[in-house]
Design an enzyme around this catalytic site. Structure first.
Site, PDB file in Angstrom:
ATOM      1  N   LYS A 145      17.163   3.630   2.407  1.00  0.00           N
ATOM      2  CA  LYS A 145      17.984   3.591   3.621  1.00  0.00           C
ATOM      3  C   LYS A 145      19.235   2.758   3.324  1.00  0.00           C
ATOM      4  O   LYS A 145      19.245   1.556   3.536  1.00  0.00           O
ATOM      5  CB  LYS A 145      17.217   2.940   4.772  1.00  0.00           C
ATOM      6  CG  LYS A 145      16.016   3.692   5.259  1.00  0.00           C
ATOM      7  CD  LYS A 145      15.375   2.922   6.408  1.00  0.00           C
ATOM      8  CE  LYS A 145      14.170   3.573   6.979  1.00  0.00           C
ATOM      9  NZ  LYS A 145      13.592   2.776   8.080  1.00  0.00           N
TER      10      LYS A 145
ATOM     11  N   PHE B 207      13.007   4.884  11.911  1.00  0.00           N
ATOM     12  CA  PHE B 207      11.625   4.502  11.677  1.00  0.00           C
ATOM     13  C   PHE B 207      10.858   5.745  11.215  1.00  0.00           C
ATOM     14  O   PHE B 207      10.642   6.667  11.980  1.00  0.00           O
ATOM     15  CB  PHE B 207      11.006   3.922  12.946  1.00  0.00           C
ATOM     16  CG  PHE B 207       9.721   3.185  12.699  1.00  0.00           C
ATOM     17  CD1 PHE B 207       9.147   3.080  11.442  1.00  0.00           C
ATOM     18  CD2 PHE B 207       9.062   2.585  13.747  1.00  0.00           C
ATOM     19  CE1 PHE B 207       7.971   2.402  11.222  1.00  0.00           C
ATOM     20  CE2 PHE B 207       7.873   1.894  13.553  1.00  0.00           C
ATOM     21  CZ  PHE B 207       7.329   1.806  12.288  1.00  0.00           C
ATOM     22  N   VAL B 208      10.484   5.762   9.937  1.00  0.00           N
ATOM     23  CA  VAL B 208       9.809   6.927   9.373  1.00  0.00           C
ATOM     24  C   VAL B 208       8.381   6.599   8.964  1.00  0.00           C
ATOM     25  O   VAL B 208       8.057   5.452   8.638  1.00  0.00           O
ATOM     26  CB  VAL B 208      10.584   7.506   8.169  1.00  0.00           C
ATOM     27  CG1 VAL B 208      11.912   8.081   8.610  1.00  0.00           C
ATOM     28  CG2 VAL B 208      10.776   6.467   7.077  1.00  0.00           C
TER      29      VAL B 208
ATOM     30  N   ARG C 156      -0.154   7.163   7.331  1.00  0.00           N
ATOM     31  CA  ARG C 156       0.062   7.178   5.879  1.00  0.00           C
ATOM     32  C   ARG C 156      -0.307   8.527   5.263  1.00  0.00           C
ATOM     33  O   ARG C 156       0.283   8.954   4.280  1.00  0.00           O
ATOM     34  CB  ARG C 156      -0.769   6.096   5.187  1.00  0.00           C
ATOM     35  CG  ARG C 156      -0.279   4.687   5.378  1.00  0.00           C
ATOM     36  CD  ARG C 156      -1.043   3.743   4.441  1.00  0.00           C
ATOM     37  NE  ARG C 156      -0.903   2.353   4.825  1.00  0.00           N
ATOM     38  CZ  ARG C 156       0.124   1.573   4.504  1.00  0.00           C
ATOM     39  NH1 ARG C 156       1.113   2.060   3.795  1.00  0.00           N
ATOM     40  NH2 ARG C 156       0.160   0.321   4.884  1.00  0.00           N
TER      41      ARG C 156
ATOM     42  N   ASP D  99       3.615   3.785   6.882  1.00  0.00           N
ATOM     43  CA  ASP D  99       2.732   3.673   8.040  1.00  0.00           C
ATOM     44  C   ASP D  99       3.411   3.051   9.243  1.00  0.00           C
ATOM     45  O   ASP D  99       4.476   2.453   9.145  1.00  0.00           O
ATOM     46  CB  ASP D  99       1.519   2.808   7.675  1.00  0.00           C
ATOM     47  CG  ASP D  99       1.863   1.329   7.618  1.00  0.00           C
ATOM     48  OD1 ASP D  99       1.215   0.538   8.337  1.00  0.00           O
ATOM     49  OD2 ASP D  99       2.782   0.932   6.868  1.00  0.00           O
TER      50      ASP D  99
ATOM     51  N   GLU E 179       8.275   2.612  -5.901  1.00  0.00           N
ATOM     52  CA  GLU E 179       8.262   2.244  -4.484  1.00  0.00           C
ATOM     53  C   GLU E 179       8.274   3.471  -3.590  1.00  0.00           C
ATOM     54  O   GLU E 179       8.748   4.536  -3.986  1.00  0.00           O
ATOM     55  CB  GLU E 179       9.505   1.405  -4.162  1.00  0.00           C
ATOM     56  CG  GLU E 179       9.275  -0.077  -4.211  1.00  0.00           C
ATOM     57  CD  GLU E 179       8.501  -0.607  -3.002  1.00  0.00           C
ATOM     58  OE1 GLU E 179       7.654   0.099  -2.433  1.00  0.00           O
ATOM     59  OE2 GLU E 179       8.751  -1.749  -2.635  1.00  0.00           O
TER      60      GLU E 179
ATOM     61  N   LYS F 102       0.807  -1.188   0.000  1.00  0.00           N
ATOM     62  CA  LYS F 102       0.000   0.000   0.000  1.00  0.00           C
ATOM     63  C   LYS F 102       0.859   1.265   0.000  1.00  0.00           C
ATOM     64  O   LYS F 102       0.395   2.337  -0.351  1.00  0.00           O
ATOM     65  CB  LYS F 102      -0.885   0.043   1.248  1.00  0.00           C
ATOM     66  CG  LYS F 102      -1.848  -1.088   1.390  1.00  0.00           C
ATOM     67  CD  LYS F 102      -2.620  -0.978   2.692  1.00  0.00           C
ATOM     68  CE  LYS F 102      -3.441  -2.213   2.913  1.00  0.00           C
ATOM     69  NZ  LYS F 102      -4.016  -2.228   4.261  1.00  0.00           N
TER      70      LYS F 102
ATOM     71  N   ASP G 154      14.238  -0.482   2.194  1.00  0.00           N
ATOM     72  CA  ASP G 154      14.809  -0.672   3.521  1.00  0.00           C
ATOM     73  C   ASP G 154      15.870  -1.771   3.406  1.00  0.00           C
ATOM     74  O   ASP G 154      16.969  -1.529   2.951  1.00  0.00           O
ATOM     75  CB  ASP G 154      13.681  -1.053   4.487  1.00  0.00           C
ATOM     76  CG  ASP G 154      13.978  -0.671   5.922  1.00  0.00           C
ATOM     77  OD1 ASP G 154      15.132  -0.809   6.340  1.00  0.00           O
ATOM     78  OD2 ASP G 154      13.041  -0.263   6.620  1.00  0.00           O
TER      79      ASP G 154
END
Length: 183
Positions: free
Chosen positions: A135, A156-157, A169, A163, A103, A47, A107
């Site tokens: 990242k 952590f974004v 989101r 989300d 995308e 998503k 990660d």
């Protein structure tokens, strides 16, 4: 949602909505020039890529069809194992087409590596990747990514499609989520 509305949940805004839009406009110009005269299909990964795909397409100077995949990556908590299951496959036959995977973030790269290999097995003319965020410090596999919006730290974004527990989101910016929210 504006970052000011949830400032207690955030450590800091890393990339603003204006910066995102400016970079997507630049990327759209580069992509359009690269694929000029070619049959290209944009493939979004659900998503998270919804926001990136929508705004990226709006910046394109012409029309390009799109399709979507949804995959589930198994792992522990917030970590991906690279074991992937297709939840929604493409509706389009990509044989002979130039495919651009769109995308939100790269990660570990494990899931995207699997997606790329899966699409490569379907006889496309080419498969390239565009990601808004990457990242580099989190990479477990090397992914040849032709277009990158922003390289960010291994934090952590959330926001702009990204989300935490299906929340955040709709945040217009990309921001670091405060640890008290997810710990």
């Amino acid at each position: 949602m504006d970052s000011k509305d949830i400032q207690d949940d955030l450590v800091e805004v890393l990339i603003t909505e204006d910066q995102i839009q400016a970079r997507l406009a630049e990327l759209a110009t580069e992509v359009w020039e690269h694929y000029q005269g070619k049959d290209v299909l944009l493939v979004g990964v659900l998503k998270g890529a919804v926001m990136v795909m929508a705004d990226f397409m709006r910046h394109l100077p012409g029309s390009a069809p799109m399709d979507w995949m949804a995959v589930s990556s198994y792992g522990s908590g917030t970590k991906s194992s690279g074991v992937v299951r297709i939840l929604k496959d493409l509706d389009t036959d990509i044989s002979g087409k130039h495919v651009l995977i769109v995308e939100d973030i790269i990660d570990s790269g494990l899931t995207l590596s699997w997606i790329r290999a899966n699409l490569d097995s379907r006889s496309p003319a080419s498969v390239e990747i565009l990601t808004l965020l990457r990242k580099p410090e989190a990479a477990k596999v090397e992914i040849d990514t032709r277009w990158v919006g922003f390289d960010i730290a291994n934090e952590f974004v959330v926001g702009y499609g990204l989300d935490y527990a299906e929340g955040y989101r709709n945040l217009r910016d990309v921001a670091t989520l405060a640890p008290h929210v997810y710990s």
